[in-house]
Motif scaffolding. Structure first.
Motif, PDB file in Angstrom:
ATOM      1  N   HIS A  45       0.853  -1.183   0.000  1.00  0.00           N
ATOM      2  CA  HIS A  45       0.000   0.000   0.000  1.00  0.00           C
ATOM      3  C   HIS A  45       0.887   1.231   0.000  1.00  0.00           C
ATOM      4  CE1 HIS A  45       0.929  -0.180   4.320  1.00  0.00           C
ATOM      5  NE2 HIS A  45       0.608  -1.458   4.220  1.00  0.00           N
ATOM      6  N   GLU A  46       0.279   2.421   0.036  1.00  0.00           N
ATOM      7  CA  GLU A  46       1.073   3.642  -0.128  1.00  0.00           C
ATOM      8  C   GLU A  46       2.060   3.872   1.017  1.00  0.00           C
ATOM      9  OE1 GLU A  46      -1.280   7.353   1.853  1.00  0.00           O
ATOM     10  OE2 GLU A  46      -1.481   7.105  -0.301  1.00  0.00           O
ATOM     11  N   GLN A  47       1.818   3.254   2.179  1.00  0.00           N
ATOM     12  CA  GLN A  47       2.727   3.417   3.305  1.00  0.00           C
ATOM     13  C   GLN A  47       3.794   2.339   3.364  1.00  0.00           C
ATOM     14  OE1 GLN A  47      -0.065   3.605   6.590  1.00  0.00           O
ATOM     15  NE2 GLN A  47      -0.282   5.824   6.389  1.00  0.00           N
ATOM     16  N   GLY A  48       3.781   1.421   2.396  1.00  0.00           N
ATOM     17  CA  GLY A  48       4.808   0.386   2.366  1.00  0.00           C
ATOM     18  C   GLY A  48       4.217  -1.003   2.264  1.00  0.00           C
ATOM     19  N   LYS A  49       4.758  -1.916   3.064  1.00  0.00           N
ATOM     20  CA  LYS A  49       4.362  -3.319   3.020  1.00  0.00           C
ATOM     21  C   LYS A  49       3.942  -3.776   4.407  1.00  0.00           C
ATOM     22  CE  LYS A  49       6.318  -7.944   2.156  1.00  0.00           C
ATOM     23  NZ  LYS A  49       7.536  -8.687   1.750  1.00  0.00           N
ATOM     24  N   THR A  50       2.858  -4.543   4.471  1.00  0.00           N
ATOM     25  CA  THR A  50       2.383  -5.121   5.720  1.00  0.00           C
ATOM     26  C   THR A  50       2.249  -6.624   5.532  1.00  0.00           C
ATOM     27  OG1 THR A  50       1.147  -3.125   6.322  1.00  0.00           O
ATOM     28  CG2 THR A  50       0.501  -5.177   7.404  1.00  0.00           C
ATOM     29  N   VAL A  51       2.783  -7.384   6.472  1.00  0.00           N
ATOM     30  CA  VAL A  51       2.651  -8.838   6.440  1.00  0.00           C
ATOM     31  C   VAL A  51       1.620  -9.250   7.488  1.00  0.00           C
ATOM     32  CG1 VAL A  51       3.812 -11.053   6.749  1.00  0.00           C
ATOM     33  CG2 VAL A  51       5.023  -9.150   5.659  1.00  0.00           C
ATOM     34  N   ILE A  52       0.558  -9.877   7.027  1.00  0.00           N
ATOM     35  CA  ILE A  52      -0.486 -10.373   7.923  1.00  0.00           C
ATOM     36  C   ILE A  52      -0.210 -11.847   8.164  1.00  0.00           C
ATOM     37  CG2 ILE A  52      -2.966 -10.625   8.285  1.00  0.00           C
ATOM     38  CD1 ILE A  52      -3.346  -8.434   6.140  1.00  0.00           C
ATOM     39  N   LYS A  53       0.226 -12.156   9.369  1.00  0.00           N
ATOM     40  CA  LYS A  53       0.642 -13.515   9.688  1.00  0.00           C
ATOM     41  C   LYS A  53      -0.537 -14.372  10.138  1.00  0.00           C
ATOM     42  CE  LYS A  53       5.394 -12.262  10.921  1.00  0.00           C
ATOM     43  NZ  LYS A  53       5.988 -13.012   9.800  1.00  0.00           N
ATOM     44  N   GLU A  54      -0.298 -15.667  10.137  1.00  0.00           N
ATOM     45  CA  GLU A  54      -1.314 -16.632  10.539  1.00  0.00           C
ATOM     46  C   GLU A  54      -1.859 -16.311  11.925  1.00  0.00           C
ATOM     47  OE1 GLU A  54      -1.078 -21.354  11.440  1.00  0.00           O
ATOM     48  OE2 GLU A  54      -0.412 -20.699   9.445  1.00  0.00           O
ATOM     49  N   ASN A  55      -3.153 -16.499  12.104  1.00  0.00           N
ATOM     50  CA  ASN A  55      -3.826 -16.286  13.385  1.00  0.00           C
ATOM     51  C   ASN A  55      -3.806 -14.827  13.809  1.00  0.00           C
ATOM     52  OD1 ASN A  55      -5.367 -17.580  15.386  1.00  0.00           O
ATOM     53  ND2 ASN A  55      -3.666 -17.492  16.833  1.00  0.00           N
ATOM     54  N   THR A  56      -3.909 -13.918  12.823  1.00  0.00           N
ATOM     55  CA  THR A  56      -3.930 -12.483  13.092  1.00  0.00           C
ATOM     56  C   THR A  56      -5.257 -11.898  12.613  1.00  0.00           C
ATOM     57  OG1 THR A  56      -1.535 -12.252  12.842  1.00  0.00           O
ATOM     58  CG2 THR A  56      -2.831 -10.262  12.593  1.00  0.00           C
ATOM     59  N   VAL A  57      -5.800 -11.002  13.425  1.00  0.00           N
ATOM     60  CA  VAL A  57      -6.993 -10.246  13.052  1.00  0.00           C
ATOM     61  C   VAL A  57      -6.550  -8.862  12.604  1.00  0.00           C
ATOM     62  CG1 VAL A  57      -9.188  -9.282  13.854  1.00  0.00           C
ATOM     63  CG2 VAL A  57      -8.422 -11.508  14.718  1.00  0.00           C
ATOM     64  N   PRO A 115      -5.973 -12.247  18.490  1.00  0.00           N
ATOM     65  CA  PRO A 115      -7.215 -13.011  18.363  1.00  0.00           C
ATOM     66  C   PRO A 115      -7.638 -13.592  19.717  1.00  0.00           C
ATOM     67  CG  PRO A 115      -5.375 -14.270  17.514  1.00  0.00           C
ATOM     68  CD  PRO A 115      -4.832 -12.921  17.897  1.00  0.00           C
ATOM     69  N   ASP A 116      -8.247 -12.742  20.571  1.00  0.00           N
ATOM     70  CA  ASP A 116      -8.687 -13.202  21.885  1.00  0.00           C
ATOM     71  C   ASP A 116      -9.892 -14.136  21.738  1.00  0.00           C
ATOM     72  OD1 ASP A 116     -10.891 -11.593  21.366  1.00  0.00           O
ATOM     73  OD2 ASP A 116     -10.216  -9.968  22.661  1.00  0.00           O
ATOM     74  N   GLU A 117     -10.422 -14.575  22.858  1.00  0.00           N
ATOM     75  CA  GLU A 117     -11.517 -15.552  22.816  1.00  0.00           C
ATOM     76  C   GLU A 117     -12.748 -15.014  22.089  1.00  0.00           C
ATOM     77  OE1 GLU A 117     -11.237 -18.737  23.622  1.00  0.00           O
ATOM     78  OE2 GLU A 117      -9.140 -18.217  23.984  1.00  0.00           O
ATOM     79  N   PHE A 118     -12.982 -13.693  22.200  1.00  0.00           N
ATOM     80  CA  PHE A 118     -14.141 -13.106  21.535  1.00  0.00           C
ATOM     81  C   PHE A 118     -13.981 -13.153  20.013  1.00  0.00           C
ATOM     82  CE2 PHE A 118     -14.123 -10.979  25.717  1.00  0.00           C
ATOM     83  CZ  PHE A 118     -15.388 -11.342  26.152  1.00  0.00           C
ATOM     84  N   PHE A 119     -12.795 -12.717  19.526  1.00  0.00           N
ATOM     85  CA  PHE A 119     -12.551 -12.751  18.083  1.00  0.00           C
ATOM     86  C   PHE A 119     -12.530 -14.198  17.565  1.00  0.00           C
ATOM     87  CE2 PHE A 119     -10.622  -8.361  18.330  1.00  0.00           C
ATOM     88  CZ  PHE A 119     -11.507  -7.782  17.446  1.00  0.00           C
ATOM     89  N   LYS A 120     -11.905 -15.091  18.325  1.00  0.00           N
ATOM     90  CA  LYS A 120     -11.832 -16.492  17.903  1.00  0.00           C
ATOM     91  C   LYS A 120     -13.235 -17.083  17.766  1.00  0.00           C
ATOM     92  CE  LYS A 120      -7.282 -17.683  19.803  1.00  0.00           C
ATOM     93  NZ  LYS A 120      -6.561 -18.439  20.854  1.00  0.00           N
TER      94      LYS A 120
END
Length: 267
Positions: A45-57, A115-120
């Motif tokens: 994106h315009e601010q660079g690069k973001t890596v979204i890793k496994e088990n991430t919200v 990813p707490d219990e609510f998000f899970k």
């Protein structure tokens, strides 16, 4: 290459793949809440690069351009699920709960959540619809979006200043924006919208800033960047042409030769 990307219902999308693949340029018109079930998403994106890793919200902001590369893990396929937080539902929620924004939400703030219990539990509740073991009643889709809103506000009450900011896009600095986003292969209409302008207003302001048409400037800007990367960073044309907004390699080669009078190997 086996991959799947589908809309389960109008606000729930699921993507999976057994091999790495590059997604298309995407204009994000609405906020969405996503969960990386397995593998990784590399988002540019315009601010660079973001890596979204496994088990991430992750909460992804609306009105931006994103390009993704999707990678499965060594042991599991790539899987990502997202639910759209559309303006209509957000406006209704704000009205029902008498919510107003206090201060603008900072642009630079990263929007990742543990990813707490609510998000899970929330994303687990979407699995039957992904696996199509259940069909969703029409009203339930709206309730699932409202549930996502509740969880986000529970995790960070200040997110109300992002979710419920319905101010119209204002004109932003066209020169700064284009220099940050020139590599995205999207229409001039999309660039106009993202800078808060009509198409005619965008072209008029663009000419004042660059003394060229948008298409001419974009082509020259991308080629200059390619020249720099090939000459100074030893990049191969096949590795960069898509990242710079060219649709195919042969078009890149011919445009490069026409622009600079030399081939990429002669630089």
């Amino acid at each position: 290459m086996e991959k799947t990307s589908e809309i389960i219902f109008d606000k729930l999308a699921y993507s999976c793949s057994f091999e790495s693949y590059r997604g298309h340029e995407e204009f994000i018109p609405d906020h969405f809440l996503g969960f990386q079930i397995s593998g990784e998403t590399h988002a540019f994106h315009e601010q660079g690069k973001t890596v979204i890793k496994e088990n991430t919200v992750v909460l992804v902001r609306k009105n931006q351009l994103i390009r993704t590369i999707k990678h499965p893990s060594k042991t599991q396929k790539y899987q990502f699920v997202s639910i759209t937080l559309d303006d209509e539902t957000l406006r209704r929620y704000a009205a029902e709960n008498k919510i107003g924004i206090a201060t603008p939400f900072p642009d630079y703030k990263r929007l990742f959540f543990e990813p707490d219990e609510f998000f899970k539990s929330y994303f687990a509740s979407l699995v039957p619809y992904i696996n199509k073991t259940e069909s969703i009643p029409p009203g339930l889709a709206v309730l699932k979006v409202k549930e996502a809103i509740e969880l986000l506000l529970l995790s960070n009450p200040d997110l109300k200043n992002l979710l419920f900011d319905f101010s119209q896009a204002h004109k932003i600095d066209i020169e700064e924006f284009m220099n940050k986003n020139f590599m995205f292969n999207v229409s001039v209409d999309t660039f106009a919208r993202l800078t808060g302008r009509s198409l005619s207003g965008f072209k008029r302001d663009f000419d004042k800033s660059f003394q060229k048409s948008p298409k001419q400037w974009l082509k020259e800007k991308r080629l200059k960047e390619a020249y720099y990367l090939i000459k100074n960073k030893d990049k191969k044309p096949s590795d960069i042409y898509l990242d710079l907004g060219f649709e195919n390699l042969s078009h890149f080669y011919s445009s490069f030769k026409k622009q600079f009078g030399v081939t990429t190997t002669e630089v």
